[in-house]
Design an enzyme around this catalytic site. Structure first.
Site, PDB file in Angstrom:
ATOM      1  N   GLY A 265       0.840  -1.206   0.000  1.00 51.79           N
ATOM      2  CA  GLY A 265       0.000   0.000   0.000  1.00 51.79           C
ATOM      3  C   GLY A 265       0.873   1.254   0.000  1.00 51.79           C
ATOM      4  O   GLY A 265       0.569   2.249  -0.670  1.00 51.79           O
ATOM      5  N   GLY A 266       1.956   1.191   0.749  1.00 47.05           N
ATOM      6  CA  GLY A 266       2.894   2.317   0.767  1.00 47.05           C
ATOM      7  C   GLY A 266       3.511   2.530  -0.598  1.00 47.05           C
ATOM      8  O   GLY A 266       3.571   3.656  -1.106  1.00 47.05           O
TER       9      GLY A 266
ATOM     10  N   TRP B  98       2.304   1.712  -3.392  1.00 47.89           N
ATOM     11  CA  TRP B  98       1.281   2.179  -4.335  1.00 47.89           C
ATOM     12  C   TRP B  98       1.259   3.716  -4.378  1.00 47.89           C
ATOM     13  O   TRP B  98       1.031   4.320  -5.423  1.00 47.89           O
ATOM     14  CB  TRP B  98      -0.097   1.665  -3.902  1.00 47.89           C
ATOM     15  CG  TRP B  98      -1.222   2.134  -4.766  1.00 47.89           C
ATOM     16  CD1 TRP B  98      -1.655   1.584  -5.933  1.00 47.89           C
ATOM     17  CD2 TRP B  98      -2.066   3.271  -4.540  1.00 47.89           C
ATOM     18  NE1 TRP B  98      -2.714   2.293  -6.447  1.00 47.89           N
ATOM     19  CE2 TRP B  98      -2.985   3.342  -5.612  1.00 47.89           C
ATOM     20  CE3 TRP B  98      -2.141   4.244  -3.529  1.00 47.89           C
ATOM     21  CZ2 TRP B  98      -3.961   4.329  -5.710  1.00 47.89           C
ATOM     22  CZ3 TRP B  98      -3.111   5.230  -3.639  1.00 47.89           C
ATOM     23  CH2 TRP B  98      -4.005   5.261  -4.712  1.00 47.89           C
ATOM     24  N   HIS B  99       1.537   4.332  -3.217  1.00 49.49           N
ATOM     25  CA  HIS B  99       1.477   5.797  -3.163  1.00 49.49           C
ATOM     26  C   HIS B  99       2.614   6.461  -3.935  1.00 49.49           C
ATOM     27  O   HIS B  99       2.486   7.599  -4.374  1.00 49.49           O
ATOM     28  CB  HIS B  99       1.506   6.282  -1.709  1.00 49.49           C
ATOM     29  CG  HIS B  99       0.187   6.117  -1.021  1.00 49.49           C
ATOM     30  ND1 HIS B  99      -0.192   4.941  -0.432  1.00 49.49           N
ATOM     31  CD2 HIS B  99      -0.859   6.969  -0.860  1.00 49.49           C
ATOM     32  CE1 HIS B  99      -1.404   5.085   0.080  1.00 49.49           C
ATOM     33  NE2 HIS B  99      -1.836   6.302  -0.175  1.00 49.49           N
ATOM     34  N   GLY B 100       3.740   5.781  -4.053  1.00 50.03           N
ATOM     35  CA  GLY B 100       4.853   6.389  -4.775  1.00 50.03           C
ATOM     36  C   GLY B 100       6.023   5.430  -4.845  1.00 50.03           C
ATOM     37  O   GLY B 100       6.187   4.570  -3.974  1.00 50.03           O
TER      38      GLY B 100
END
Lengths: 343, 532
Positions: free
Chosen positions: B327-328, B330-332
């Site tokens: 998920g982390g 996915w953010h960048g």
């Protein structure tokens, strides 16, 4: 009528009401002389100067003085015009707290507006050589500024919306009238007809930080901007006079006790301008102004600014008329000349 | 095109609305959907990361990518509906992951993970690729599971490209929007929806333009200075971290509000994405309130398929950590995002372990006291702020410098003029090493910033959120309020609610106008000569 229709009517009323309300506020403040100029750069000294230029644009401008507050407060436009015996006008375009990269940007933009300029003079101190690597050169939108100065369409009120600064407008409403007339306030915008602003601020009107000055680290990009400015002017056939302005001895004793910073600055200026047609005048060395000549770290009091102006008039007349004008080593020789006089 | 730009608000939205309802009201619902798809693609194609000329093929590459992605995923989805094939699903998911992998993560893996000296900067990241690939992966998985109804291509294309949610979410589930495209009332102008949609849009716009952009000026210099090697002092570090904490919330939730409001103007209800996340009493609660549609996606399509909580605590904790690390990412594409995700994974593990312990001790987790909730909120908020430092910082060193500042390792400094404010305490503070000085590179917003931040704190912690105030109901019917409102929430509930009245319209009109003027204005920050 449905509730949603009433809501939508209210929405339109709210939108148009705010626009109308702001327009009435601007026009009302203007009518009583309490409206500051549109916030093109949100620097009072620049924005207000544009307002003056829009109202009374110079005709046949010959000499442009561009720089930071040292130029703004250090050169008497009217006196200089008579000293130089120009057949055209002089404009002091000094703006408080500009860096050299911003000065280059300013000159670049305004030369388009004033194609008759034959001389550009920059009166400068160490402070102008801070932070050019981090401070953005483009400190205003040139298209808007030139359109505004030229007058005509769009009307002035458009710029109050384009550069909306409600908080600043209200804050300045009860000060601006005073600032447009006084010469005893650091924030004064009481320009003479040539854009100069000679001040006489009492010691208690200057906070300690301005009196002592910030620590200075000379930033290499500033010297590159100076070079770029000199090249730009040479390419346009405009004479460039660079002046190292007098600085308060007490300030230098605190910030540059062994004189190494100023010596390094002189060397870097000379290196930056080498091979250009720029003339360097070291007024700091030549005039040797005493402590009492200044109202803060860098700025001369009114009468001493006139002394500097007379000196500059003489120097510019002599040096720009000299036959070796276009000699490649001119920057170096002019600097040596001033330094020799000081010795 | 940005939601807070004048061309979008004054031209794009009115023209698109007009076209949609002119076609829809005449019974041409498919044409109305097609119009919305075209408008959405125009909205998407308007953006150009490389400032290419219109004739440059690279200018149209992102648009070509999203169009092919829609076509390919639709075709695979249709095949999956006709024939349940695990290998075809694998191909579909792999294609989506390959697209996001190449465009978003190639540079990160080549340079940061494998340490190769390869310049992949020419690979431009297409806008919104993380959003439209996730949406379509969910569609394919659900098609494989038989949870998708066969739909026409144009409806599917609108589900993916519908401009309000295309750029920054919410990550819409097909079951939430596609059924709405089939309803006749969707195509009839509905003034009630228009009024509510405009209101939610204006609230979101104000959150973005006034609050988020307003506080950003206090966050950016601190992070930039830390990146350049400066070591922020205690108050600088805290002001930067807190300013960013509020900037991100109001920016992202503002954008989500604008998306929801825009959707409603077209009679399309989009899911909620934020539900007062800083009011969360623990990290589990936080992730039910922050970027809700992403949490839902990660839960349904990653955490549960990994095994969820079905195989004992250690497997559950591993699954949580893996889910949050991804998920982390996915953010960048960067290590700081991985650390941020890992931190939240760790927080969730601790939170679940704590709940497990309390259950074993016989505690009733549904009961709490007011001081207990205040403490729980404070701890949760603190943990979130610390994690945001990694999220915002350019690299690990910059984040560490700010965190060191936050625990006082870089000293304490305040402006010289504050010395007098401490009265008789001042000499003691001086002796303790506090510095009262105005030095170059000291980034502290002072009283103005403190007042602004206190206002944002009040809005985020004490006031009802957009959906609570307006009564917006998401497509799944849940407004997202807590079962047990706090004292402040009960007080806030007494505030007058949004209603479609002349007064509310006028007030929101003033806010809208102010935001439009802010978008139109070019005013630089005020320069104060005497402060140089």
């Amino acid at each position: 009528m449905s509730a949603a229709s009433k809501f939508l009517i209210g929405l339109l009323a709210g939108v148009s009401g705010l626009v109308l309300g702001l327009a009435v506020l601007f026009l009302g403040l203007d009518a009583v002389g309490a409206l500051k100029a549109p916030a093109f750069a949100n620097r009072l000294s620049f924005d207000e100067k544009l307002r003056v230029l829009r109202a009374d644009p110079p005709q046949n401008l010959k000499a442009l003085f561009a720089g930071s507050s040292t130029t703004l407060h250090g050169v008497d436009g009217e006196l200089l015009r008579s000293e130089l015996g120009l057949d055209g006008e002089v404009l002091n375009l000094g703006v408080q707290d500009l860096r050299v990269n911003q000065i280059k940007f300013l000159v670049d933009v305004f030369l388009d507006q004033f194609p008759t300029v034959t001389h550009v003079v920059m009166v400068s101190t160490l402070l102008d050589y801070k932070d050019c690597g981090s401070v953005e050169a483009k400190f205003f939108q040139p298209e808007d500024v030139l359109d505004y100065v030229s007058g005509g369409w769009p009307p002035e009120i458009y710029y109050y919306f384009r550069y909306l600064d409600l908080q600043g407008t209200l804050k300045r409403a009860n000060q601006i009238g005073h600032l447009r007339t006084t010469i005893h306030d650091l924030e004064s915008v009481s320009f003479d007809p040539y854009g100069s602003l000679l001040l006489d601020v009492p010691r208690n009107g200057v906070i300690d930080r301005v009196w002592d000055g910030d620590p200075i680290t000379l930033d290499p990009p500033c010297y590159r901007s100076l070079r770029a400015l000199a090249d730009l002017l040479r390419d346009q056939g405009i004479s460039f006079v660079y002046v190292i302005a007098p600085m308060r001895p007490g300030y230098l004793a605190g910030r540059d006790p062994d004189g190494s910073l100023l010596a390094e600055h002189r060397t870097r200026v000379r290196a930056a301008l080498a091979g250009t047609d720029a003339i360097v005048v070291d007024a700091h060395a030549a005039l040797d102004m005493p402590e009492e000549a200044f109202f803060d770290a860098y700025h001369l009091k009114r009468d001493k600014a006139q002394t500097l102006t007379r000196y500059l008039g003489e120097q510019i007349t002599t040096l720009t008329a000299a036959p070796e004008r276009s000699h490649p080593s001119r920057a170096g020789s002019a600097l040596s000349q001033a330094a020799t006089r000081a010795d | 095109m940005l939601f807070n730009s004048l061309p979008f608000i004054l031209v794009f939205v009115p023209v698109t609305l007009l076209g949609f309802y002119l076609l829809g009201a005449r019974g041409h619902s498919r044409a109305a959907v097609a119009w919305l798809v075209l408008a959405s693609l125009f909205f998407y194609g308007y953006w150009d990361p490389g400032e290419h000329a219109l004739t440059d093929p690279w200018r149209w590459w992102p648009l070509a990518l999203i169009c092919s992605s829609v076509v390919v995923n639709y075709l695979i989805g249709q095949q999956l509906l006709a024939r349940r094939s695990k290998s075809l699903l694998g191909v579909g998911v792999a294609l989506n992951l390959a697209a996001i992998g190449v465009f978003k993560y190639a540079g990160f893996f080549a340079n940061d993970v494998l340490q190769l000296a390869t310049d992949l900067s020419y690979i431009l990241l297409p806008l919104a690729i993380s959003f439209f690939t996730f949406q379509q992966i969910a569609y394919l998985v659900d098609a494989y599971r038989g949870e998708v109804r066969a739909e026409g291509f144009i409806n599917y294309a609108l589900f993916v490209t519908f401009f309000p949610q295309l750029i920054a979410g919410p990550i819409v589930h097909h079951s939430e929007t596609i059924p709405q495209f089939g309803k006749r009332e969707t195509y009839r102008p509905n003034l009630d929806h228009l009024a509510l949609g405009i209101s939610i849009f204006v609230i979101g716009l104000a959150k973005k333009v006034v609050l988020a952009d307003g506080i950003a000026v206090y966050a950016s210099p601190v992070f930039a200075a830390a990146q350049a090697g400066a070591e922020p002092t205690l108050f600088e570090a805290w002001s930067g971290a807190l300013a960013y904490t509020f900037q991100l919330y109001f920016d992202f939730s503002g954008y989500s509000d604008m998306a929801i409001g825009l959707g409603l103007m077209f009679n399309i209800r989009l899911p909620l994405n934020f539900n007062s996340p800083y009011k969360a009493v623990n990290i589990i609660d936080f992730w039910r309130r922050w970027h809700i549609t992403l949490s839902r996606f990660l839960r349904d399509y990653l955490y549960i398929p990994l095994g969820g909580s079905r195989h004992g605590p250690s497997r559950r904790y591993t699954n949580l950590l893996v889910t949050m690390l991804l998920g982390g990412l996915w953010h960048g594409a960067g290590w700081t995002f991985v650390i941020w995700g890992g931190l939240h994974g760790l927080y969730l593990v601790i939170n679940h372990a704590w709940h497990g312990l309390r259950r074993r001790l016989g505690h009733d987790l549904s009961r709490s006291t007011f001081p207990g909730r205040v403490l729980a909120r404070s701890i949760t908020f603190l943990a979130v702020v610390v994690a945001w430092v990694f999220f915002r910082a350019e690299d690990f060193d910059a984040a560490n410098r700010i965190l060191a500042g936050m625990i006082g390792l870089n000293g304490v400094q305040l402006p010289a003029s504050y010395y007098g404010l401490f009265g008789p305490l001042a000499p003691t503070l001086d002796a303790l090493g506090w510095v009262f000085a105005d030095t170059d590179g000291f980034h502290f917003g002072g009283i103005t910033m403190a007042v602004f931040m206190a206002a944002l704190f009040g809005i985020a912690f004490l006031l009802p959120n957009t959906q609570e105030w307006t009564g917006y109901i998401a497509p799944n019917g849940e407004p997202g309020t807590r079962a047990e409102p706090s004292l402040f929430e009960r007080l806030a509930a007494a505030l007058p609610r949004w209603r479609p009245t002349l007064v509310h319209g006028s007030l929101l009109g003033v806010v809208l106008c102010w935001c439009l003027l802010a978008a139109f204005a070019q005013t630089p920050s005020e320069f104060l000569y005497f402060q140089f």
